[in-house]
Design a protein around this motif. Structure first.
Motif, PDB file in Angstrom:
ATOM      1  N   VAL A 271       0.836  -1.196   0.000  1.00 28.29           N
ATOM      2  CA  VAL A 271       0.000   0.000   0.000  1.00 28.29           C
ATOM      3  C   VAL A 271       0.868   1.241   0.000  1.00 28.29           C
ATOM      4  CG1 VAL A 271      -1.686   1.312   1.355  1.00 28.29           C
ATOM      5  CG2 VAL A 271      -1.925  -1.159   1.093  1.00 28.29           C
ATOM      6  N   GLY A 272       0.426   2.294  -0.751  1.00 29.17           N
ATOM      7  CA  GLY A 272       1.225   3.509  -0.930  1.00 29.17           C
ATOM      8  C   GLY A 272       1.106   4.512   0.191  1.00 29.17           C
ATOM      9  N   GLY A 273       1.514   5.754  -0.081  1.00 29.81           N
ATOM     10  CA  GLY A 273       1.670   6.788   0.926  1.00 29.81           C
ATOM     11  C   GLY A 273       0.445   7.654   1.124  1.00 29.81           C
ATOM     12  N   PRO A 274       0.569   8.745   1.930  1.00 28.80           N
ATOM     13  CA  PRO A 274      -0.567   9.559   2.349  1.00 28.80           C
ATOM     14  C   PRO A 274      -1.227  10.311   1.194  1.00 28.80           C
ATOM     15  CG  PRO A 274       1.300   9.874   3.798  1.00 28.80           C
ATOM     16  CD  PRO A 274       1.797   9.103   2.630  1.00 28.80           C
ATOM     17  N   SER A 275      -2.564  10.450   1.302  1.00 24.32           N
ATOM     18  CA  SER A 275      -3.358  11.295   0.418  1.00 24.32           C
ATOM     19  C   SER A 275      -4.675  11.572   1.122  1.00 24.32           C
ATOM     20  CB  SER A 275      -3.564  10.619  -0.942  1.00 24.32           C
ATOM     21  OG  SER A 275      -4.290  11.471  -1.793  1.00 24.32           O
ATOM     22  N   ASP A 276      -5.776  11.737   0.364  1.00 25.74           N
ATOM     23  CA  ASP A 276      -7.057  12.075   0.971  1.00 25.74           C
ATOM     24  C   ASP A 276      -7.991  10.876   0.894  1.00 25.74           C
ATOM     25  OD1 ASP A 276      -9.646  14.564   0.444  1.00 25.74           O
ATOM     26  OD2 ASP A 276      -8.932  13.539   2.225  1.00 25.74           O
ATOM     27  N   GLY A 277      -9.032  10.855   1.768  1.00 26.17           N
ATOM     28  CA  GLY A 277      -9.996   9.771   1.733  1.00 26.17           C
ATOM     29  C   GLY A 277     -10.858   9.751   2.964  1.00 26.17           C
ATOM     30  N   ASN A 278     -11.814   8.808   2.998  1.00 27.79           N
ATOM     31  CA  ASN A 278     -12.699   8.776   4.157  1.00 27.79           C
ATOM     32  C   ASN A 278     -13.276   7.410   4.470  1.00 27.79           C
ATOM     33  OD1 ASN A 278     -14.409   8.596   1.948  1.00 27.79           O
ATOM     34  ND2 ASN A 278     -16.059   9.708   2.967  1.00 27.79           N
ATOM     35  N   MET A 279     -12.916   6.365   3.777  1.00 26.28           N
ATOM     36  CA  MET A 279     -13.581   5.090   3.953  1.00 26.28           C
ATOM     37  C   MET A 279     -12.812   4.099   4.807  1.00 26.28           C
ATOM     38  SD  MET A 279     -16.427   5.480   2.531  1.00 26.28           S
ATOM     39  CE  MET A 279     -17.076   3.844   2.319  1.00 26.28           C
ATOM     40  N   LEU A 280     -11.538   4.247   4.933  1.00 23.30           N
ATOM     41  CA  LEU A 280     -10.712   3.325   5.699  1.00 23.30           C
ATOM     42  C   LEU A 280      -9.949   4.131   6.732  1.00 23.30           C
ATOM     43  CD1 LEU A 280     -10.266   0.240   5.434  1.00 23.30           C
ATOM     44  CD2 LEU A 280      -8.212   0.724   4.141  1.00 23.30           C
ATOM     45  N   TRP A 281     -10.000   3.700   7.982  1.00 18.76           N
ATOM     46  CA  TRP A 281      -9.372   4.444   9.077  1.00 18.76           C
ATOM     47  C   TRP A 281      -8.222   3.620   9.660  1.00 18.76           C
ATOM     48  CZ3 TRP A 281     -11.113   9.342  10.459  1.00 18.76           C
ATOM     49  CH2 TRP A 281     -12.332   9.740   9.885  1.00 18.76           C
ATOM     50  N   ALA A 282      -7.195   4.294  10.151  1.00 18.22           N
ATOM     51  CA  ALA A 282      -6.038   3.609  10.712  1.00 18.22           C
ATOM     52  C   ALA A 282      -5.419   4.442  11.819  1.00 18.22           C
ATOM     53  CB  ALA A 282      -4.994   3.344   9.629  1.00 18.22           C
ATOM     54  N   VAL A 283      -4.750   3.776  12.748  1.00 14.81           N
ATOM     55  CA  VAL A 283      -3.906   4.466  13.712  1.00 14.81           C
ATOM     56  C   VAL A 283      -2.496   3.915  13.625  1.00 14.81           C
ATOM     57  CG1 VAL A 283      -5.702   5.110  15.358  1.00 14.81           C
ATOM     58  CG2 VAL A 283      -4.580   2.890  15.586  1.00 14.81           C
ATOM     59  N   THR A 284      -1.521   4.788  13.778  1.00 16.10           N
ATOM     60  CA  THR A 284      -0.132   4.379  13.891  1.00 16.10           C
ATOM     61  C   THR A 284       0.379   4.834  15.243  1.00 16.10           C
ATOM     62  OG1 THR A 284       0.596   6.419  12.809  1.00 16.10           O
ATOM     63  CG2 THR A 284       0.290   4.480  11.419  1.00 16.10           C
ATOM     64  N   ALA A 285       1.365   4.123  15.775  1.00 16.08           N
ATOM     65  CA  ALA A 285       1.821   4.434  17.130  1.00 16.08           C
ATOM     66  C   ALA A 285       3.291   4.121  17.284  1.00 16.08           C
ATOM     67  CB  ALA A 285       1.016   3.641  18.150  1.00 16.08           C
ATOM     68  N   ARG A 286       3.957   4.926  18.128  1.00 18.02           N
ATOM     69  CA  ARG A 286       5.348   4.682  18.487  1.00 18.02           C
ATOM     70  C   ARG A 286       5.666   5.462  19.755  1.00 18.02           C
ATOM     71  NH1 ARG A 286       9.866   2.950  15.686  1.00 18.02           N
ATOM     72  NH2 ARG A 286       8.800   3.053  13.688  1.00 18.02           N
ATOM     73  N   LYS A 287       6.219   4.761  20.762  1.00 16.47           N
ATOM     74  CA  LYS A 287       6.752   5.387  21.970  1.00 16.47           C
ATOM     75  C   LYS A 287       5.754   6.314  22.656  1.00 16.47           C
ATOM     76  CE  LYS A 287      11.561   5.111  20.465  1.00 16.47           C
ATOM     77  NZ  LYS A 287      12.812   5.852  20.162  1.00 16.47           N
TER      78      LYS A 287
END
Length: 537
Positions: A271-287
């Motif tokens: 899967v590629g990098g950031p852009s715009d959208g509204n149908m799939l949500w995600a969280v990323t986390a570190r430290k």
């Protein structure tokens, strides 16, 4: 409506993690711009344990687990948050080190015991219709952990693991189980099934291993077995799965990061990098920090919100609103929007799945086997397996017989359990006898167990076989709610030597027996008890 959450937990806390919730919306409609851009706020905070995870929408609420993550710890509580009122309610205590991914099938909500405290060797889960609760076993396939369940072709599949990962399947909503697949695992190694999904009529499974990072860890159903997905890259694990637009998305954990890939069963792409959208949500986390993201195609992502003082663990969407569960040093947190919207809920109680009963002939043999084990120290490692047919008897005669055995006599000595730990056989016997009595749903628990002081020394695995724990669980299961039992539990709230998670067992018992939702508020419990005694006088 919540469809599925996707979170990569990984073995190391510093690994960047993804969590993805798939939202289709009403009739497939997109979210309005305002819903996509409104910042989330803290809805629930200060919970007893630092982590909020396993979010799922059910009967108008957001349900979630509050537990301690990334370390061994005997805590797992279930809460329900009502978006219409903004109120959170303590729902249930699990006798488990943590909760696995919940799933909904035929109007019922299934909660998994990711690491059962009773049963090294058996999987466990609890199922509810929103009001009633029922406890079940997965006797097929040795299991220390039950990580995930998935509905597929009208059946219920579960990913379990001990040393070797397995998938088991039930045709009757969890009453009975049979083995479907076993992951090829070398001796003295460990594998786990940590994710399941259903795409285009095929079952997919994510695998986690510590020993192998050179083979793909996403499998797909091929007839009566599972095979690696074509083109899926090698990794240590695939912890989470979600579906969007005919594609299956999964987090592929490498040595330094978790990377999102997708497949339709034939084609596989990163899967590629950031852009715009509204149908799939995600969280990323570190430290101890992280961010919420969204995408409309699974390929391009836009950061929606940062979290600076908590680590996102999970994300889900209900009514067009994303919710995020955070790990916080000040107690687990649930974040979401402030919009209040009532959801129509069908109040009809869906019947719970039946318990599987054993034939009388099998029970007679099992009792003879039990007595042989109880009298021989060398046989005690087999005790939990010998108890399996007896917990399904569901008769007063079996409960009475097990209760008569509580006082022994038991041989002197210890038996090995949990690796090299040596457990007094008397403790082990009483532990499993109480378990069997409770599962039969009949009998009484002697109050002496509830009053015993905590004497177990702390150990790294946080594994304990002290009968008082089994007794607190058993009174819940038996509905033993007379005044002397409740008085013993209320008094136990103030035992200074009890670890806080033991107090959690007391709270769970009191909640089930009284219907009161005071959670870990000792003052509220004591105030209620004083009022009750005054009324009774």
């Amino acid at each position: 409506m919540i469809v599925r959450e996707l979170v990569c937990r990984g073995f190391r806390q510093t690994v960047c993690t993804f969590a993805i919730a798939l939202f289709f919306g009403i009739c497939g409609a997109s979210l309005p711009i305002s819903a996509r851009t409104t910042p989330l706020v803290k809805l629930v905070s200060g919970l007893p344990w630092p982590g909020v995870s396993n979010l799922i929408g059910y009967r108008g609420k957001i349900w979630f687990a509050n537990s301690v993550k990334f370390v061994n710890h005997n805590s797992a509580d279930i809460y329900g948050f009502d978006p219409a009122t903004g109120k959170v309610r303590y729902e249930k205590h699990l006798f488990s080190q943590d909760a696995g991914h919940p799933v909904i099938q035929n109007g019922l909500l299934y909660w998994l015991f990711e690491d059962s405290r009773f049963l090294p060797g058996h999987g466990e889960f609890i199922v509810t219709n929103g009001t009633d609760w029922n406890w079940h076993l997965i006797p097929k396939g040795r299991a220390f952990h039950t990580h995930v369940m998935q509905t597929h072709s009208g059946r219920l599949y579960a990913g379990i693991s001990a040393w070797v990962a397995k998938i088991v399947v039930s045709d009757d909503g969890g009453t009975s189980w049979r083995k479907f697949y076993e992951y090829p695992t070398p001796d003295r190694r460990v594998s786990r099934i940590t994710a399941l999904a259903n795409l285009k009529g095929k079952l997919y499974a994510g695998v986690t291993t510590r020993y192998d990072k050179k083979s793909p860890k996403l499998l797909m159903q091929q007839g009566s077995t599972m095979m690696p997905v074509p083109g899926w890259p090698a990794s240590a694990s695939v912890d989470e799965l979600a579906i969007l637009g005919g594609w299956l998305y999964g987090t592929n954990e490498g040595p330094r990061e978790s990377v999102l890939w997708r497949t339709d069963g034939k084609r596989t792409k990163r899967v590629g990098g950031p852009s715009d959208g509204n149908m799939l949500w995600a969280v990323t986390a570190r430290k101890g920090a992280g961010a919420l993201w969204r995408s409309d195609d699974g390929l391009h992502w836009t950061e929606v919100q940062k979290f600076k003082n908590g680590r996102p663990l999970d994300v889900a969407v209900k009514g067009g609103q994303p919710y995020v569960g955070l790990l916080s040093e000040n107690g687990g947190e649930l974040w979401g929007g402030l919009k209040r919207e009532s959801v129509a809920v069908n109040r009809r109680r869906t019947p719970l799945p039946l318990k599987l009963k054993r034939p009388d002939s099998e029970i007679i043999v099992a009792l003879k086997r039990l007595d042989k084990i109880l009298g021989d120290v060398s046989e005690y490692p087999r005790l939990r397996f010998a108890m399996r047919p007896l917990v399904a008897a569901q008769t007063s005669e079996i409960s009475s017989g097990l209760a008569q055995r509580l006082n022994g006599p038991f041989p002197d000595g210890t038996a090995r359990m949990f690796g090299r730990r040596q457990i007094p056989v008397a403790n082990m016997a009483q532990w499993y006898l109480l378990w069997g009595i409770a599962h039969n749903g009949r009998g009484r628990v002697p109050l002496c167990y509830l009053r015993e002081r905590w004497t177990s020394k702390s150990n790294r695995a946080e594994k304990y076989i002290q009968p008082t724990l089994a007794a607190m669980w058993a009174v819940r299961k038996l509905g033993q709610d007379n005044d002397v039992t409740l008085a013993a539990l209320i008094a136990r709230l103030d035992f200074k030597d009890d670890p806080r998670w033991v107090t959690g067992d007391v709270v769970g018992a009191l909640t089930d027996l009284t219907g009161k939702r005071f959670g870990y508020d000792r003052n509220a419990w004591h105030g209620w008890w004083r009022s009750r005694k005054q009324i009774n006088c």
